[in-house]
Design a protein around this motif. Structure first.
Motif, PDB file in Angstrom:
ATOM      1  N   VAL A  11       9.426  19.705   3.513  1.00 28.37           N
ATOM      2  CA  VAL A  11       8.220  18.980   3.929  1.00 28.37           C
ATOM      3  C   VAL A  11       8.255  17.543   3.422  1.00 28.37           C
ATOM      4  O   VAL A  11       7.962  16.585   4.160  1.00 28.37           O
ATOM      5  CB  VAL A  11       6.958  19.705   3.425  1.00 28.37           C
ATOM      6  CG1 VAL A  11       5.716  18.856   3.690  1.00 28.37           C
ATOM      7  CG2 VAL A  11       6.818  21.066   4.084  1.00 28.37           C
ATOM      8  N   GLY A  12       8.648  17.357   2.160  1.00 25.65           N
ATOM      9  CA  GLY A  12       8.709  16.000   1.599  1.00 25.65           C
ATOM     10  C   GLY A  12       9.725  15.125   2.311  1.00 25.65           C
ATOM     11  O   GLY A  12       9.469  13.949   2.595  1.00 25.65           O
ATOM     12  N   THR A  13      10.884  15.713   2.635  1.00 29.58           N
ATOM     13  CA  THR A  13      11.917  14.950   3.354  1.00 29.58           C
ATOM     14  C   THR A  13      11.432  14.556   4.741  1.00 29.58           C
ATOM     15  O   THR A  13      11.646  13.415   5.192  1.00 29.58           O
ATOM     16  CB  THR A  13      13.199  15.773   3.464  1.00 29.58           C
ATOM     17  OG1 THR A  13      13.661  16.126   2.163  1.00 29.58           O
ATOM     18  CG2 THR A  13      14.282  14.994   4.190  1.00 29.58           C
ATOM     19  N   ALA A  33       0.833  -1.211   0.000  1.00 36.48           N
ATOM     20  CA  ALA A  33       0.000   0.000   0.000  1.00 36.48           C
ATOM     21  C   ALA A  33       0.863   1.255   0.000  1.00 36.48           C
ATOM     22  O   ALA A  33       0.582   2.228  -0.723  1.00 36.48           O
ATOM     23  CB  ALA A  33      -0.933  -0.010   1.205  1.00 36.48           C
ATOM     24  N   VAL A  34       1.922   1.265   0.813  1.00 36.37           N
ATOM     25  CA  VAL A  34       2.819   2.425   0.868  1.00 36.37           C
ATOM     26  C   VAL A  34       3.482   2.642  -0.489  1.00 36.37           C
ATOM     27  O   VAL A  34       3.574   3.781  -0.985  1.00 36.37           O
ATOM     28  CB  VAL A  34       3.870   2.236   1.972  1.00 36.37           C
ATOM     29  CG1 VAL A  34       4.950   3.322   1.882  1.00 36.37           C
ATOM     30  CG2 VAL A  34       3.216   2.268   3.342  1.00 36.37           C
ATOM     31  N   CYS A  35       3.958   1.565  -1.095  1.00 39.58           N
ATOM     32  CA  CYS A  35       4.610   1.687  -2.403  1.00 39.58           C
ATOM     33  C   CYS A  35       3.639   2.220  -3.462  1.00 39.58           C
ATOM     34  O   CYS A  35       4.004   3.081  -4.280  1.00 39.58           O
ATOM     35  CB  CYS A  35       5.165   0.336  -2.837  1.00 39.58           C
ATOM     36  SG  CYS A  35       6.581  -0.230  -1.858  1.00 39.58           S
ATOM     37  N   CYS A  36       2.406   1.729  -3.447  1.00 32.15           N
ATOM     38  CA  CYS A  36       1.403   2.220  -4.405  1.00 32.15           C
ATOM     39  C   CYS A  36       1.116   3.701  -4.183  1.00 32.15           C
ATOM     40  O   CYS A  36       1.011   4.482  -5.142  1.00 32.15           O
ATOM     41  CB  CYS A  36       0.121   1.405  -4.283  1.00 32.15           C
ATOM     42  SG  CYS A  36       0.265  -0.302  -4.871  1.00 32.15           S
ATOM     43  N   ILE A  48       1.762   6.740  -6.849  1.00 31.21           N
ATOM     44  CA  ILE A  48       0.678   7.630  -7.279  1.00 31.21           C
ATOM     45  C   ILE A  48       1.052   9.087  -7.071  1.00 31.21           C
ATOM     46  O   ILE A  48       0.842   9.941  -7.950  1.00 31.21           O
ATOM     47  CB  ILE A  48      -0.616   7.279  -6.521  1.00 31.21           C
ATOM     48  CG1 ILE A  48      -1.131   5.907  -6.959  1.00 31.21           C
ATOM     49  CG2 ILE A  48      -1.687   8.338  -6.764  1.00 31.21           C
ATOM     50  CD1 ILE A  48      -2.291   5.391  -6.132  1.00 31.21           C
ATOM     51  N   VAL A  49       1.624   9.401  -5.899  1.00 28.60           N
ATOM     52  CA  VAL A  49       2.042  10.783  -5.630  1.00 28.60           C
ATOM     53  C   VAL A  49       3.083  11.243  -6.641  1.00 28.60           C
ATOM     54  O   VAL A  49       3.006  12.363  -7.186  1.00 28.60           O
ATOM     55  CB  VAL A  49       2.588  10.896  -4.192  1.00 28.60           C
ATOM     56  CG1 VAL A  49       3.236  12.254  -3.970  1.00 28.60           C
ATOM     57  CG2 VAL A  49       1.469  10.682  -3.184  1.00 28.60           C
ATOM     58  N   LEU A  91       4.550  14.453 -11.284  1.00 31.08           N
ATOM     59  CA  LEU A  91       5.176  14.471 -12.608  1.00 31.08           C
ATOM     60  C   LEU A  91       4.204  14.987 -13.656  1.00 31.08           C
ATOM     61  O   LEU A  91       4.578  15.765 -14.560  1.00 31.08           O
ATOM     62  CB  LEU A  91       5.659  13.066 -12.975  1.00 31.08           C
ATOM     63  CG  LEU A  91       6.371  12.922 -14.324  1.00 31.08           C
ATOM     64  CD1 LEU A  91       7.624  13.797 -14.357  1.00 31.08           C
ATOM     65  CD2 LEU A  91       6.742  11.458 -14.575  1.00 31.08           C
ATOM     66  N   GLY A  92       2.929  14.579 -13.545  1.00 37.48           N
ATOM     67  CA  GLY A  92       1.929  15.074 -14.483  1.00 37.48           C
ATOM     68  C   GLY A  92       1.747  16.572 -14.377  1.00 37.48           C
ATOM     69  O   GLY A  92       1.627  17.281 -15.393  1.00 37.48           O
ATOM     70  N   ILE A  93       1.734  17.084 -13.147  1.00 39.78           N
ATOM     71  CA  ILE A  93       1.609  18.534 -12.950  1.00 39.78           C
ATOM     72  C   ILE A  93       2.797  19.260 -13.570  1.00 39.78           C
ATOM     73  O   ILE A  93       2.655  20.293 -14.246  1.00 39.78           O
ATOM     74  CB  ILE A  93       1.489  18.863 -11.452  1.00 39.78           C
ATOM     75  CG1 ILE A  93       0.167  18.309 -10.889  1.00 39.78           C
ATOM     76  CG2 ILE A  93       1.583  20.361 -11.213  1.00 39.78           C
ATOM     77  CD1 ILE A  93       0.043  18.447  -9.386  1.00 39.78           C
ATOM     78  N   ALA A  94       3.990  18.720 -13.358  1.00 42.73           N
ATOM     79  CA  ALA A  94       5.188  19.358 -13.900  1.00 42.73           C
ATOM     80  C   ALA A  94       5.195  19.361 -15.425  1.00 42.73           C
ATOM     81  O   ALA A  94       5.705  20.289 -16.066  1.00 42.73           O
ATOM     82  CB  ALA A  94       6.434  18.649 -13.371  1.00 42.73           C
ATOM     83  N   LEU A  95       4.623  18.314 -16.025  1.00 41.11           N
ATOM     84  CA  LEU A  95       4.645  18.214 -17.480  1.00 41.11           C
ATOM     85  C   LEU A  95       3.597  19.099 -18.146  1.00 41.11           C
ATOM     86  O   LEU A  95       3.835  19.668 -19.221  1.00 41.11           O
ATOM     87  CB  LEU A  95       4.435  16.755 -17.903  1.00 41.11           C
ATOM     88  CG  LEU A  95       5.586  15.785 -17.628  1.00 41.11           C
ATOM     89  CD1 LEU A  95       5.170  14.361 -17.962  1.00 41.11           C
ATOM     90  CD2 LEU A  95       6.820  16.176 -18.449  1.00 41.11           C
ATOM     91  N   PHE A  96       2.430  19.198 -17.528  1.00 35.05           N
ATOM     92  CA  PHE A  96       1.317  19.854 -18.209  1.00 35.05           C
ATOM     93  C   PHE A  96       0.970  21.241 -17.674  1.00 35.05           C
ATOM     94  O   PHE A  96       0.177  21.956 -18.268  1.00 35.05           O
ATOM     95  CB  PHE A  96       0.077  18.957 -18.125  1.00 35.05           C
ATOM     96  CG  PHE A  96       0.258  17.641 -18.825  1.00 35.05           C
ATOM     97  CD1 PHE A  96       0.277  17.574 -20.204  1.00 35.05           C
ATOM     98  CD2 PHE A  96       0.450  16.472 -18.091  1.00 35.05           C
ATOM     99  CE1 PHE A  96       0.457  16.367 -20.850  1.00 35.05           C
ATOM    100  CE2 PHE A  96       0.627  15.266 -18.732  1.00 35.05           C
ATOM    101  CZ  PHE A  96       0.633  15.205 -20.125  1.00 35.05           C
ATOM    102  N   ARG A  97       1.533  21.627 -16.560  1.00 35.15           N
ATOM    103  CA  ARG A  97       1.272  22.967 -16.037  1.00 35.15           C
ATOM    104  C   ARG A  97       2.399  23.906 -16.458  1.00 35.15           C
ATOM    105  O   ARG A  97       3.563  23.658 -16.151  1.00 35.15           O
ATOM    106  CB  ARG A  97       1.165  22.927 -14.513  1.00 35.15           C
ATOM    107  CG  ARG A  97       0.856  24.300 -13.904  1.00 35.15           C
ATOM    108  CD  ARG A  97       0.887  24.237 -12.396  1.00 35.15           C
ATOM    109  NE  ARG A  97       0.691  25.544 -11.809  1.00 35.15           N
ATOM    110  CZ  ARG A  97       0.801  25.804 -10.511  1.00 35.15           C
ATOM    111  NH1 ARG A  97       1.128  24.829  -9.665  1.00 35.15           N
ATOM    112  NH2 ARG A  97       0.615  27.031 -10.052  1.00 35.15           N
TER     113      ARG A  97
END
Length: 354
Positions: free
Chosen positions: A110-112, A70-73, A77-78, A83-89
């Motif tokens: 925050v991510g770290t 579950a953690v890996c999934c 997803i995140v 990555l999608g936001i970075a590509l299309f925004r």
């Protein structure tokens, strides 16, 4: 039946016909398993059943596996969303200025922090699971020693005069913990019965411990999961869990030595076995005392041959003996070149080892 039965065994291009006398009977393991577990050869669960645990040593590991999956999934997803936001925004000027001025590093901080907390929590959970499965909840009712070879499993029961060995089959009583002492005779292997336990390596010169417990009767597939050579994929075994009474009957039967050949054909087969096979195989009660290959004292009581490669049937048995390198290339057992008469004699003898 008063007349001799004939069994045709197809080996490659040749057909060997064996005349079987009326007093030659078989005690194939399907009958043993069906009587004690209600299962037959086709009922053995595939290795893919690792998603379901049936014993206290397997369930904590199974739950841990689901959590890690579950953690890996979630992480995947995140990452995909970001990555999608970075590509299309399209990046705005103020975004670029925020990154260059240092304010954008807040996302990194925050991510770290979140990743560190999550990894620490997972590490603690893994240690808790390790403590849960390290030792059985009560004194083991049985101890067996399993030695891994290229590419099969030797299973030793008892000690002293009561000791006997089987191959690629571990019989256990249900509802009680069983201690498994793990050894290796050559390279590193890994012992895994996914429905009953986690994985434990077998290392040359080291004795590792594992315990298993089956809460209900059944046949549980096991497999070597450490790459160990060309036939690593064909290094399987089975755990047969039986009610206590059935297990005790099996245990008592396995302690008996092989009977003396009762027919002339079986006697010739026994002599041929001692000449060709006794350097590696053992048959208790005979002159064959090899230690580098499976003990065949009760080979006819086993469900499978060649570490789970073949179902134990008359045709498969003789095909395995005569065409080992075609079935399992690289196995230490060479092909046996037998005439039709020799094949018939050898089979007549092997059929008494039940």
């Amino acid at each position: 039946m008063n007349r001799a039965r004939r069994l045709s065994l197809r080996s490659g291009q040749a057909v060997v016909t064996l005349a079987l006398l009326p007093d030659v009977r078989y005690a194939w393991a399907d009958a043993v398993v069906a009587s004690s577990t209600g299962s037959t050869a086709n009922d053995a669960p595939p290795l893919a059943y690792f998603l379901r645990g049936v014993g206290p040593a397997a369930k904590p590991v199974l739950h841990l596996g689901w959590v890690l999956a579950a953690v890996c999934c979630f992480v995947c997803i995140v990452i995909a969303v970001m990555l999608g936001i970075a590509l299309f925004r399209r990046r705005r000027r103020q975004d670029q200025e925020a990154l260059t001025s240092g304010g954008g590093l807040r996302f990194v901080y925050v991510g770290t922090a979140l990743s560190t907390v999550a990894l620490l929590a997972i590490a603690v959970y893994m240690l808790v699971v390790l403590a849960q499965v390290a030792d059985p909840p009560r004194e083991p009712a049985l101890t067996v020693t399993v030695t891994a070879y290229d590419w099969w499993w030797k299973v030793d029961y008892g000690d002293g005069d009561q000791q006997f060995s089987t191959a690629n089959e571990i019989h256990i009583p249900t509802g009680v913990p069983v201690l498994v002492m793990l050894k290796s005779a050559d390279v590193i292997h890994a012992f895994w019965v996914p429905q009953l336990s986690g994985k434990t390596q077998t290392i040359p010169g080291v004795v590792n411990r594992q315990w298993i417990q089956a809460d209900k009767p059944g046949i549980y597939r096991g497999q070597c999961t450490q790459y160990c050579g060309v036939q690593h994929a064909h290094m399987a075994f089975e755990v047969l869990a039986q009610p206590q009474a059935d297990f005790e009957r099996w245990y008592s039967a396995q302690q008996r030595t092989a009977p003396a050949p009762a027919t002339a054909r079986a006697a010739r087969g026994a002599k041929l076995f001692e000449e060709r096979c006794s350097g590696c195989h053992a048959v208790r009660g005979s002159k064959a005392a090899g230690v580098q290959a499976p003990d065949l004292t009760h080979v006819m009581s086993r469900r499978l041959l060649a570490a789970g490669t073949l179902v134990n049937s008359p045709e498969n048995l003789m095909n395995w003996i005569q065409h080992t390198q075609e079935i399992k290339p690289g196995a230490l057992m060479p092909d046996m070149k037998l005439s039709p008469a020799e094949a018939g004699d050898l089979f007549a003898y092997l059929s008494t080892l039940r």
